[in-house]
Design a protein around this motif. Sequence first.
Motif, PDB file in Angstrom:
ATOM      1  N   LEU A 135       5.803  -1.571  -5.160  1.00 52.70           N
ATOM      2  CA  LEU A 135       5.920   0.014  -4.931  1.00 52.70           C
ATOM      3  C   LEU A 135       7.106   0.193  -4.060  1.00 52.70           C
ATOM      4  O   LEU A 135       7.442  -0.429  -3.051  1.00 52.70           O
ATOM      5  N   GLY A 136       8.015   1.088  -4.566  1.00 54.46           N
ATOM      6  CA  GLY A 136       9.003   1.574  -3.913  1.00 54.46           C
ATOM      7  C   GLY A 136      10.324   1.057  -4.577  1.00 54.46           C
ATOM      8  O   GLY A 136      11.561   1.236  -3.999  1.00 54.46           O
ATOM      9  N   THR A 137      10.232   0.463  -5.846  1.00 49.85           N
ATOM     10  CA  THR A 137      11.317  -0.371  -6.510  1.00 49.85           C
ATOM     11  C   THR A 137      12.595   0.923  -7.041  1.00 49.85           C
ATOM     12  O   THR A 137      13.401   0.414  -7.144  1.00 49.85           O
ATOM     13  N   ASN A 138      11.744   2.120  -7.170  1.00 50.76           N
ATOM     14  CA  ASN A 138      12.741   3.282  -7.542  1.00 50.76           C
ATOM     15  C   ASN A 138      12.257   4.472  -6.788  1.00 50.76           C
ATOM     16  O   ASN A 138      11.429   4.468  -5.779  1.00 50.76           O
ATOM     17  N   ALA A 139      12.492   5.696  -7.426  1.00 49.76           N
ATOM     18  CA  ALA A 139      12.365   6.842  -6.824  1.00 49.76           C
ATOM     19  C   ALA A 139      10.882   7.441  -7.198  1.00 49.76           C
ATOM     20  O   ALA A 139      10.562   8.644  -6.355  1.00 49.76           O
ATOM     21  N   GLN A 140      10.185   6.609  -7.916  1.00 43.36           N
ATOM     22  CA  GLN A 140       8.683   7.254  -8.163  1.00 43.36           C
ATOM     23  C   GLN A 140       7.757   6.652  -7.289  1.00 43.36           C
ATOM     24  O   GLN A 140       6.346   7.184  -7.268  1.00 43.36           O
ATOM     25  N   SER A 141       7.845   5.894  -6.199  1.00 41.15           N
ATOM     26  CA  SER A 141       6.859   5.377  -5.390  1.00 41.15           C
ATOM     27  C   SER A 141       7.636   5.085  -4.042  1.00 41.15           C
ATOM     28  O   SER A 141       8.713   4.836  -3.989  1.00 41.15           O
ATOM     29  N   TRP A 142       6.428   4.970  -3.054  1.00 41.87           N
ATOM     30  CA  TRP A 142       6.675   4.439  -1.902  1.00 41.87           C
ATOM     31  C   TRP A 142       5.622   3.545  -1.504  1.00 41.87           C
ATOM     32  O   TRP A 142       4.687   3.741  -1.515  1.00 41.87           O
ATOM     33  N   GLY A 143       6.268   2.480  -0.630  1.00 40.14           N
ATOM     34  CA  GLY A 143       5.152   1.496  -0.437  1.00 40.14           C
ATOM     35  C   GLY A 143       5.527   0.809   0.937  1.00 40.14           C
ATOM     36  O   GLY A 143       6.278   0.946   1.518  1.00 40.14           O
ATOM     37  N   PHE A 144       4.294   0.260   1.339  1.00 36.97           N
ATOM     38  CA  PHE A 144       4.278  -0.461   2.940  1.00 36.97           C
ATOM     39  C   PHE A 144       3.702  -1.791   2.650  1.00 36.97           C
ATOM     40  O   PHE A 144       2.775  -1.995   2.164  1.00 36.97           O
ATOM     41  N   SER A 145       4.632  -2.716   2.876  1.00 40.69           N
ATOM     42  CA  SER A 145       4.339  -4.221   2.723  1.00 40.69           C
ATOM     43  C   SER A 145       3.711  -4.906   3.718  1.00 40.69           C
ATOM     44  O   SER A 145       3.713  -4.528   5.039  1.00 40.69           O
ATOM     45  N   TYR A 146       2.911  -5.974   3.325  1.00 40.55           N
ATOM     46  CA  TYR A 146       2.035  -6.802   4.435  1.00 40.55           C
ATOM     47  C   TYR A 146       2.948  -7.391   5.611  1.00 40.55           C
ATOM     48  O   TYR A 146       2.875  -8.244   6.591  1.00 40.55           O
ATOM     49  N   SER A 147       4.406  -7.647   5.002  1.00 36.06           N
ATOM     50  CA  SER A 147       5.546  -8.014   5.742  1.00 36.06           C
ATOM     51  C   SER A 147       5.807  -7.036   6.921  1.00 36.06           C
ATOM     52  O   SER A 147       6.796  -7.374   7.826  1.00 36.06           O
ATOM     53  N   GLY A 148       5.432  -5.960   6.822  1.00 34.54           N
ATOM     54  CA  GLY A 148       5.841  -4.828   7.881  1.00 34.54           C
ATOM     55  C   GLY A 148       6.913  -3.973   7.577  1.00 34.54           C
ATOM     56  O   GLY A 148       7.307  -3.008   8.231  1.00 34.54           O
ATOM     57  N   ARG A 149       7.463  -3.925   6.332  1.00 36.15           N
ATOM     58  CA  ARG A 149       8.494  -3.302   5.812  1.00 36.15           C
ATOM     59  C   ARG A 149       8.130  -2.034   5.083  1.00 36.15           C
ATOM     60  O   ARG A 149       6.992  -2.030   4.160  1.00 36.15           O
ATOM     61  N   VAL A 150       8.635  -1.095   4.929  1.00 35.01           N
ATOM     62  CA  VAL A 150       8.507   0.079   3.882  1.00 35.01           C
ATOM     63  C   VAL A 150       9.847   0.048   2.797  1.00 35.01           C
ATOM     64  O   VAL A 150      10.673  -0.678   3.312  1.00 35.01           O
ATOM     65  N   PHE A 209       0.924  -1.266  -0.041  1.00 36.34           N
ATOM     66  CA  PHE A 209      -0.263  -0.091   0.063  1.00 36.34           C
ATOM     67  C   PHE A 209       0.803   1.435   0.238  1.00 36.34           C
ATOM     68  O   PHE A 209       2.060   1.230   0.651  1.00 36.34           O
ATOM     69  N   GLY A 210       0.781   2.271  -0.753  1.00 36.58           N
ATOM     70  CA  GLY A 210       1.329   3.307  -0.838  1.00 36.58           C
ATOM     71  C   GLY A 210       0.916   4.350  -1.823  1.00 36.58           C
ATOM     72  O   GLY A 210      -0.269   4.901  -2.170  1.00 36.58           O
ATOM     73  N   ILE A 211       2.124   5.129  -2.315  1.00 32.61           N
ATOM     74  CA  ILE A 211       1.858   6.209  -3.418  1.00 32.61           C
ATOM     75  C   ILE A 211       2.838   6.055  -4.272  1.00 32.61           C
ATOM     76  O   ILE A 211       3.762   5.461  -4.290  1.00 32.61           O
ATOM     77  N   GLY A 212       2.553   6.731  -5.351  1.00 30.72           N
ATOM     78  CA  GLY A 212       3.470   6.716  -6.701  1.00 30.72           C
ATOM     79  C   GLY A 212       3.248   8.056  -7.451  1.00 30.72           C
ATOM     80  O   GLY A 212       2.154   8.544  -7.639  1.00 30.72           O
ATOM     81  N   THR A 213       4.123   8.476  -8.373  1.00 34.29           N
ATOM     82  CA  THR A 213       3.970   9.504  -9.222  1.00 34.29           C
ATOM     83  C   THR A 213       3.117   9.153 -10.593  1.00 34.29           C
ATOM     84  O   THR A 213       3.227   7.903 -10.639  1.00 34.29           O
ATOM     85  N   GLY A 214       2.966  10.055 -11.333  1.00 38.50           N
ATOM     86  CA  GLY A 214       2.273   9.631 -12.591  1.00 38.50           C
ATOM     87  C   GLY A 214       3.280   8.928 -13.500  1.00 38.50           C
ATOM     88  O   GLY A 214       3.007   8.523 -14.576  1.00 38.50           O
ATOM     89  N   ILE A 271       0.821  13.118  -7.627  1.00 36.51           N
ATOM     90  CA  ILE A 271       1.044  11.642  -6.565  1.00 36.51           C
ATOM     91  C   ILE A 271      -0.349  11.105  -6.389  1.00 36.51           C
ATOM     92  O   ILE A 271      -1.438  11.758  -6.466  1.00 36.51           O
ATOM     93  N   TYR A 272      -0.268   9.764  -6.624  1.00 34.54           N
ATOM     94  CA  TYR A 272      -1.534   9.090  -6.685  1.00 34.54           C
ATOM     95  C   TYR A 272      -1.461   8.051  -5.544  1.00 34.54           C
ATOM     96  O   TYR A 272      -0.600   7.304  -5.363  1.00 34.54           O
ATOM     97  N   PRO A 273      -2.664   7.764  -4.959  1.00 33.46           N
ATOM     98  CA  PRO A 273      -2.827   6.436  -4.027  1.00 33.46           C
ATOM     99  C   PRO A 273      -2.594   5.198  -4.916  1.00 33.46           C
ATOM    100  O   PRO A 273      -3.007   5.191  -6.076  1.00 33.46           O
ATOM    101  N   MET A 274      -1.918   4.182  -4.311  1.00 29.41           N
ATOM    102  CA  MET A 274      -1.418   2.975  -5.207  1.00 29.41           C
ATOM    103  C   MET A 274      -1.561   1.768  -4.173  1.00 29.41           C
ATOM    104  O   MET A 274      -1.313   1.908  -2.838  1.00 29.41           O
TER     105      MET A 274
END
Length: 339
Positions: free
Chosen positions: A128-143, A108-113, A197-200
Amino acid sequence: MLPKQEACNRGFCDCPFPNSIEVTNHKGHIPDLVKCRCGEDVPGNVSPWRWHVSEESDALVTDRDIIFHPTFSQGTAIVRGEHALKPGMVHFWEMRVITALAGTDVMFGIGTGNVHLEQFKFHFVSALGTNAQSWGFSYSGRVQHCGEQIPYGQKFSQGCLIGVYLDRTNGHLEFYLNRRPLGVAYTNVPTDPDVDIYPMVCSTAAKSVIRLINCTSQPVTLQLRAFQSMAKQPAKLMELRQMPGLKGILQAYWFMAPPIRYSRTSHENEFELGDEAVLSSSKLRLSRKQKYRESDDVNIDEDLYANAHKITLRRSESGDEEHAASVHEMCDEYFHYLL
């Protein structure tokens, strides 16, 4: 207390949810298996936005529900919100996990266009979060951001509520788990109004279902910042709730002091509030230097604002602990702005 942080967080409520076999064998609309509406009737909630429908995605979007990989999974599906989140505002949205989570990742997180939604359609990755264009929160408890995963919270799964708080004025991103804030995860979200910025949400799990249940957006005003600081003072917040004239403010900013969870079975895994404060404070101290390096335009005053509730107590000559006078003055000032 620390070992409990590794445990899987229980659901938000005690409502029944379908097991994996029921989900696998169900021939109809999977979300119909869940009748729970806990948390969906929050006062002050605005008309929610919807998820963006894409014919190319391996995800079925109906109203507020997303069914990832409705037949079988062969990679990672990413779904974003229908509209970009406006700059100069704070945004909060909540999602319920309808099915048990498994597989490579659900985030769960956000990302740019600039995020390519079909990039990992045939690859199992933490998208989500593989590069500088997104930020993610994993069900494993990691960001994750820029490909770097770091510990952040508890592992979670079916029945949990995942909240996302985005401050587009300061570029702050924070996640909530079952209405409990987990602390600011990132301070480097672009504040440039020209950056969309979009919810993703993304998932690799077949027949995994996520439901959007709440979302709101509020302009950043002095009143909002005042309530944000007051919400971290339980005694003062109690006084606010007893003032009929502030009912509208409490409804508009409900997500800053959200209602407690419904689940009775989750109490055994709960932190005491004091323990949560200590852990959050330690986490912030350890990561603050790194976070500030990531963002050149961090507002130090706002950081003090956010941590006003952590001002230490001083001991009087008589041996009794009391709050510093400045804290009382600060709280009185916040009341002034709220009124």
